[in-house]
Write a protein that holds these residues in place. Sequence first.
Motif, PDB file in Angstrom:
ATOM      1  N   PHE A  51       0.870  -1.181   0.000  1.00  0.00           N
ATOM      2  CA  PHE A  51       0.000   0.000   0.000  1.00  0.00           C
ATOM      3  C   PHE A  51       0.901   1.224   0.000  1.00  0.00           C
ATOM      4  N   GLY A  53      -0.291   4.507  -0.412  1.00  0.00           N
ATOM      5  CA  GLY A  53      -1.006   5.725  -0.059  1.00  0.00           C
ATOM      6  C   GLY A  53      -0.815   5.930   1.433  1.00  0.00           C
ATOM      7  N   GLY A  73      -3.628   0.325  -6.970  1.00  0.00           N
ATOM      8  CA  GLY A  73      -2.426  -0.314  -6.450  1.00  0.00           C
ATOM      9  C   GLY A  73      -2.673  -1.754  -6.038  1.00  0.00           C
ATOM     10  N   THR A  97      -0.267  -0.714 -13.422  1.00  0.00           N
ATOM     11  CA  THR A  97       0.969  -1.445 -13.111  1.00  0.00           C
ATOM     12  C   THR A  97       0.681  -2.920 -12.825  1.00  0.00           C
ATOM     13  N   GLY A 127      -5.723  -0.414 -16.587  1.00  0.00           N
ATOM     14  CA  GLY A 127      -6.098   0.718 -17.426  1.00  0.00           C
ATOM     15  C   GLY A 127      -5.457   1.988 -16.943  1.00  0.00           C
ATOM     16  N   TYR A 128      -5.710   3.031 -17.706  1.00  0.00           N
ATOM     17  CA  TYR A 128      -5.160   4.357 -17.400  1.00  0.00           C
ATOM     18  C   TYR A 128      -6.291   5.249 -16.888  1.00  0.00           C
TER      19      TYR A 128
HETATM   20  C1  LIG Z   1       1.264   6.050  -4.836  1.00  0.00           C
HETATM   21  S1  LIG Z   1       0.617   4.563  -5.521  1.00  0.00           S
HETATM   22  C2  LIG Z   1      -0.924   4.516  -4.660  1.00  0.00           C
HETATM   23  C3  LIG Z   1      -1.618   3.202  -4.840  1.00  0.00           C
HETATM   24  C4  LIG Z   1      -2.872   3.020  -4.035  1.00  0.00           C
HETATM   25  N1  LIG Z   1      -3.847   4.064  -4.270  1.00  0.00           N
HETATM   26  C5  LIG Z   1      -2.501   2.920  -2.598  1.00  0.00           C
HETATM   27  O1  LIG Z   1      -2.969   3.778  -1.859  1.00  0.00           O
HETATM   28  O2  LIG Z   1      -1.741   2.026  -2.251  1.00  0.00           O
HETATM   29  C6  LIG Z   1       0.185   5.033  -7.154  1.00  0.00           C
HETATM   30  C7  LIG Z   1      -0.524   3.969  -7.962  1.00  0.00           C
HETATM   31  O3  LIG Z   1      -1.181   4.608  -9.030  1.00  0.00           O
HETATM   32  C8  LIG Z   1      -0.938   3.897 -10.214  1.00  0.00           C
HETATM   33  N2  LIG Z   1      -0.987   4.885 -11.310  1.00  0.00           N
HETATM   34  C9  LIG Z   1      -0.241   6.003 -11.413  1.00  0.00           C
HETATM   35  N3  LIG Z   1      -0.567   6.693 -12.515  1.00  0.00           N
HETATM   36  C10 LIG Z   1      -1.548   5.990 -13.132  1.00  0.00           C
HETATM   37  C11 LIG Z   1      -2.282   6.189 -14.329  1.00  0.00           C
HETATM   38  N4  LIG Z   1      -2.075   7.252 -15.095  1.00  0.00           N
HETATM   39  N5  LIG Z   1      -3.219   5.266 -14.653  1.00  0.00           N
HETATM   40  C12 LIG Z   1      -3.424   4.167 -13.888  1.00  0.00           C
HETATM   41  N6  LIG Z   1      -2.740   3.932 -12.749  1.00  0.00           N
HETATM   42  C13 LIG Z   1      -1.814   4.829 -12.366  1.00  0.00           C
HETATM   43  C14 LIG Z   1       0.419   3.271 -10.034  1.00  0.00           C
HETATM   44  O4  LIG Z   1       0.553   2.143 -10.859  1.00  0.00           O
HETATM   45  C15 LIG Z   1       0.407   2.925  -8.557  1.00  0.00           C
HETATM   46  O5  LIG Z   1      -0.108   1.653  -8.322  1.00  0.00           O
END
Ligand SMILES: C[S@@+](CC[C@H](N)C(=O)[O-])C[C@H]1O[C@@H](n2cnc3c(N)ncnc32)[C@H](O)[C@@H]1O
Length: 347
Positions: A51, A53, A73, A97, A127-128
């Motif tokens: 995690f 965040g 994530g 990812t 996805g994005y």
């Molecule tokens: C800082 S981590 C936070 C993950 C999750 N929200 C957590 O709290 O554990 C950022 C996550 O956002 C994803 N991510 C970043 N930019 C993204 C995008 N443009 N589209 C999809 N996923 C994205 C990354 O792959 C990563 O898993």
Amino acid sequence: MEQSQSVQEYYGKVLSSNKDLQTTACCSPEDMSDELKTMIKNIHPEVIEKFYGCGAPLPPALKNCTVLDLGSGSGRDVYLASQLVGPEGRVIGIDMTDEQLEVAKRHEKHHMDQFGYSQSNVEFRKGYIEDLKAAGIEDNSVDLIISNCVINLSPDKEAVFSEMFRVLKPGGEIYFSDVFCDRRLPASFQEDPVLLGECLGGALYTEDFRRMLMKNNCLDYRVCASSPIEVTNKKIADKLGPAKFFSLTIRAFKVDVEDRCEDYGQVAYYKGTIEGLPHIFDLDDHHRFETNRPLLVCSNTAKMLSETRFAPHFRIEGDLSAHFGLFDCGPESIQSVTTDSNVGACC
Ligand SMILES: C[S@@+](CC[C@H](N)C(=O)[O-])C[C@H]1O[C@@H](n2cnc3c(N)ncnc32)[C@H](O)[C@@H]1O
């Protein structure tokens, strides 16, 4: 390296657990509720370990809702939301990812059993967040969008907000925690994989964020919690220079609000009926509703309470037939949180 690839590399390969993070930038300023603290104990340790965040930016009153987590994530917030929406609700996590998605998906059955559900109410899609259509998210289909420290990582934040308002149902809500900044940062910060990956290099300039919401016809949003970020890693702090960073939890609704708070003499009463909140409901950092206690509200607040999922829990007296001028909204706004000024655009 292209920005998204750099972020995928950081979260998929460079970091192996949250202990590898070099700063605590991505930290939700909110205290976690007792309910969430209990729910977190049901979540698999590997999901918790990956995690990235902080805190748990999840609002109340989610029973039976459809929730979308942007940048989900390893799935921690999806699995928290899964418990909050209950077996009849639904939670979709989107992430780009593979390594993170793999962890999230691998523990789906574990959580279904842990929560006592006969079928899973969660789904993880690759996805994005800039293109939710490609991820199969329909127009007007989601009650709540959450996101925990992700939007700062996006190379196209305008697209992210536009997609959010497309997929939200009328009356739906965006509730997210992210890193904000008091200025536009140099483009070179986003090319630095560590500054970007640590959620600082791509931080949203607060005024640009406000403009992005405006473009989606969202003229009033609320700060629920805020705290300044202190970058203690000297190497990173030296690169960043004098820019000030903030962790904010923001909420905004897909309702037709105005750019200023207007006074129509409306009064709101909280009925005390939201599960787990018999006495107090906080709409934002300066609207606290005590059960059955009348509170004079502006028309924007009245709409946020009466045209959203909160409607059954509030009684609003008055309508828009008589206008009494601008509403004196109280001090907090995103500007007063992130600068020394007290200019309040919203209530
Ligand atoms: C800082 S981590 C936070 C993950 C999750 N929200 C957590 O709290 O554990 C950022 C996550 O956002 C994803 N991510 C970043 N930019 C993204 C995008 N443009 N589209 C999809 N996923 C994205 C990354 O792959 C990563 O898993």
